[in-house]
Design a protein around this motif. Sequence first.
Motif, PDB file in Angstrom:
ATOM      1  N   PRO A 155       0.732  -0.979   0.096  1.00 13.85           N
ATOM      2  CA  PRO A 155       0.042   0.191  -0.218  1.00 13.85           C
ATOM      3  C   PRO A 155       0.934   1.229  -0.051  1.00 13.85           C
ATOM      4  N   ALA A 156       2.150   1.331   0.338  1.00 15.15           N
ATOM      5  CA  ALA A 156       3.058   2.497   0.527  1.00 15.15           C
ATOM      6  C   ALA A 156       4.039   2.391  -0.580  1.00 15.15           C
ATOM      7  N   GLY A 157       4.061   1.829  -1.763  1.00 17.42           N
ATOM      8  CA  GLY A 157       5.062   1.790  -2.486  1.00 17.42           C
ATOM      9  C   GLY A 157       4.602   1.586  -3.815  1.00 17.42           C
ATOM     10  N   LEU A 158       5.488   2.125  -4.998  1.00 15.32           N
ATOM     11  CA  LEU A 158       5.316   1.839  -6.401  1.00 15.32           C
ATOM     12  C   LEU A 158       6.809   1.508  -6.981  1.00 15.32           C
ATOM     13  N   VAL A 159       6.797   0.308  -7.722  1.00 14.71           N
ATOM     14  CA  VAL A 159       8.075   0.022  -8.244  1.00 14.71           C
ATOM     15  C   VAL A 159       7.850   0.345  -9.858  1.00 14.71           C
ATOM     16  N   ILE A 160       8.900   1.170 -10.457  1.00 14.52           N
ATOM     17  CA  ILE A 160       8.928   1.386 -11.786  1.00 14.52           C
ATOM     18  C   ILE A 160      10.189   0.803 -12.338  1.00 14.52           C
ATOM     19  N   THR A 161      10.050   0.026 -13.609  1.00 12.99           N
ATOM     20  CA  THR A 161      11.062  -0.647 -13.939  1.00 12.99           C
ATOM     21  C   THR A 161      11.361  -0.033 -15.229  1.00 12.99           C
ATOM     22  N   MET A 162      12.765   0.458 -15.364  1.00  7.75           N
ATOM     23  CA  MET A 162      13.091   0.987 -16.772  1.00  7.75           C
ATOM     24  C   MET A 162      14.299   0.408 -17.300  1.00  7.75           C
ATOM     25  N   LEU A 163      14.019   0.424 -18.447  1.00  9.01           N
ATOM     26  CA  LEU A 163      15.015  -0.481 -19.428  1.00  9.01           C
ATOM     27  C   LEU A 163      15.807   0.671 -20.220  1.00  9.01           C
ATOM     28  N   PRO A 164      16.951   1.169 -19.965  1.00  4.73           N
ATOM     29  CA  PRO A 164      17.629   1.995 -20.618  1.00  4.73           C
ATOM     30  C   PRO A 164      17.914   1.719 -22.121  1.00  4.73           C
ATOM     31  N   THR A 165      18.076   2.685 -23.028  1.00  9.35           N
ATOM     32  CA  THR A 165      18.567   2.422 -24.515  1.00  9.35           C
ATOM     33  C   THR A 165      19.849   1.895 -24.785  1.00  9.35           C
ATOM     34  N   SER A 166      20.562   2.383 -23.635  1.00 12.01           N
ATOM     35  CA  SER A 166      22.159   1.855 -23.850  1.00 12.01           C
ATOM     36  C   SER A 166      22.555   1.623 -22.240  1.00 12.01           C
ATOM     37  N   PRO A 167      23.365   0.783 -22.056  1.00 12.65           N
ATOM     38  CA  PRO A 167      23.621   0.263 -20.563  1.00 12.65           C
ATOM     39  C   PRO A 167      24.696   1.357 -20.192  1.00 12.65           C
ATOM     40  N   LEU A 168      25.137   2.219 -21.205  1.00 14.63           N
ATOM     41  CA  LEU A 168      26.212   3.184 -20.763  1.00 14.63           C
ATOM     42  C   LEU A 168      25.293   4.569 -20.901  1.00 14.63           C
ATOM     43  N   CYS A 169      24.213   4.608 -20.887  1.00 15.51           N
ATOM     44  CA  CYS A 169      23.510   5.943 -20.881  1.00 15.51           C
ATOM     45  C   CYS A 169      23.815   6.842 -19.882  1.00 15.51           C
ATOM     46  N   PRO A 170      24.391   8.027 -20.174  1.00 13.96           N
ATOM     47  CA  PRO A 170      24.883   9.076 -19.452  1.00 13.96           C
ATOM     48  C   PRO A 170      23.734   9.721 -18.545  1.00 13.96           C
ATOM     49  N   TYR A 171      22.636   9.623 -18.884  1.00 17.55           N
ATOM     50  CA  TYR A 171      21.735  10.319 -18.319  1.00 17.55           C
ATOM     51  C   TYR A 171      20.473   9.505 -17.489  1.00 17.55           C
ATOM     52  N   LEU A 172      21.202   8.388 -17.030  1.00 14.74           N
ATOM     53  CA  LEU A 172      20.274   7.565 -16.319  1.00 14.74           C
ATOM     54  C   LEU A 172      19.727   8.304 -14.849  1.00 14.74           C
ATOM     55  N   LYS A 173      20.929   8.929 -14.370  1.00 12.31           N
ATOM     56  CA  LYS A 173      20.297   9.666 -13.038  1.00 12.31           C
ATOM     57  C   LYS A 173      19.384  10.735 -13.414  1.00 12.31           C
ATOM     58  N   TYR A 174      19.498  11.486 -14.364  1.00 10.10           N
ATOM     59  CA  TYR A 174      18.516  12.447 -14.880  1.00 10.10           C
ATOM     60  C   TYR A 174      17.181  11.803 -15.015  1.00 10.10           C
ATOM     61  N   LEU A 175      17.103  10.743 -15.799  1.00 10.47           N
ATOM     62  CA  LEU A 175      15.882   9.815 -16.011  1.00 10.47           C
ATOM     63  C   LEU A 175      15.102   9.413 -14.841  1.00 10.47           C
ATOM     64  N   VAL A 176      15.928   8.876 -13.861  1.00  8.49           N
ATOM     65  CA  VAL A 176      15.535   8.134 -12.708  1.00  8.49           C
ATOM     66  C   VAL A 176      14.597   9.447 -12.041  1.00  8.49           C
ATOM     67  N   ALA A 177      15.507  10.661 -11.801  1.00  2.00           N
ATOM     68  CA  ALA A 177      14.869  11.531 -11.123  1.00  2.00           C
ATOM     69  C   ALA A 177      13.569  12.199 -11.788  1.00  2.00           C
ATOM     70  N   GLU A 178      13.551  12.310 -12.931  1.00  2.00           N
ATOM     71  CA  GLU A 178      12.266  12.937 -13.735  1.00  2.00           C
ATOM     72  C   GLU A 178      11.325  11.584 -13.610  1.00  2.00           C
ATOM     73  N   ILE A 179      11.638  10.626 -13.567  1.00  2.00           N
ATOM     74  CA  ILE A 179      10.406   9.660 -13.367  1.00  2.00           C
ATOM     75  C   ILE A 179       9.863   9.678 -12.015  1.00  2.00           C
ATOM     76  N   ARG A 180      10.684   9.784 -11.106  1.00  7.20           N
ATOM     77  CA  ARG A 180      10.126   9.938  -9.777  1.00  7.20           C
ATOM     78  C   ARG A 180       9.484  11.221  -9.666  1.00  7.20           C
ATOM     79  N   GLN A 181       9.881  12.313 -10.150  1.00  5.27           N
ATOM     80  CA  GLN A 181       9.216  13.594  -9.986  1.00  5.27           C
ATOM     81  C   GLN A 181       7.690  13.528 -10.716  1.00  5.27           C
TER      82      GLN A 181
END
Length: 101
Positions: A36-62
């Motif tokens: 009841p208190a959580g949500l899990v979002i699974t993301m598959l990056p387009t590249s394992p070396l994606c330089p924007y992973l932290k940015y995308l995770v923050a945007e998804i959360r926001q």
Amino acid sequence: MEKHPVYNALRAVRDPELGVSIIDLGMIRDIAEDGPAGLVITMLPTSPLCPYLKYLVAEIRQTARPLAPGRTIKVVIDMQHRWTPEYLSTEGQRYFFGGKP
């Protein structure tokens, strides 16, 4: 998953390098309730070396936060699988290929 309100809200999140919605890129692989208190979002990056992973995770959360007030939002990055163009939505296919590849 497509009917989940968070899924639709995530259409507003764009990959900063490609300029395409993470939904149209097929990067969101699952949205699941975590009790009841959580949500899990699974993301598959387009590249394992994606330089924007932290940015995308923050945007998804926001983006998800207003739709899940008071809940924990966990973003899991799937590094077990590889992204392929087959994950593109119809809109993503049109953007990259002018139609289906």
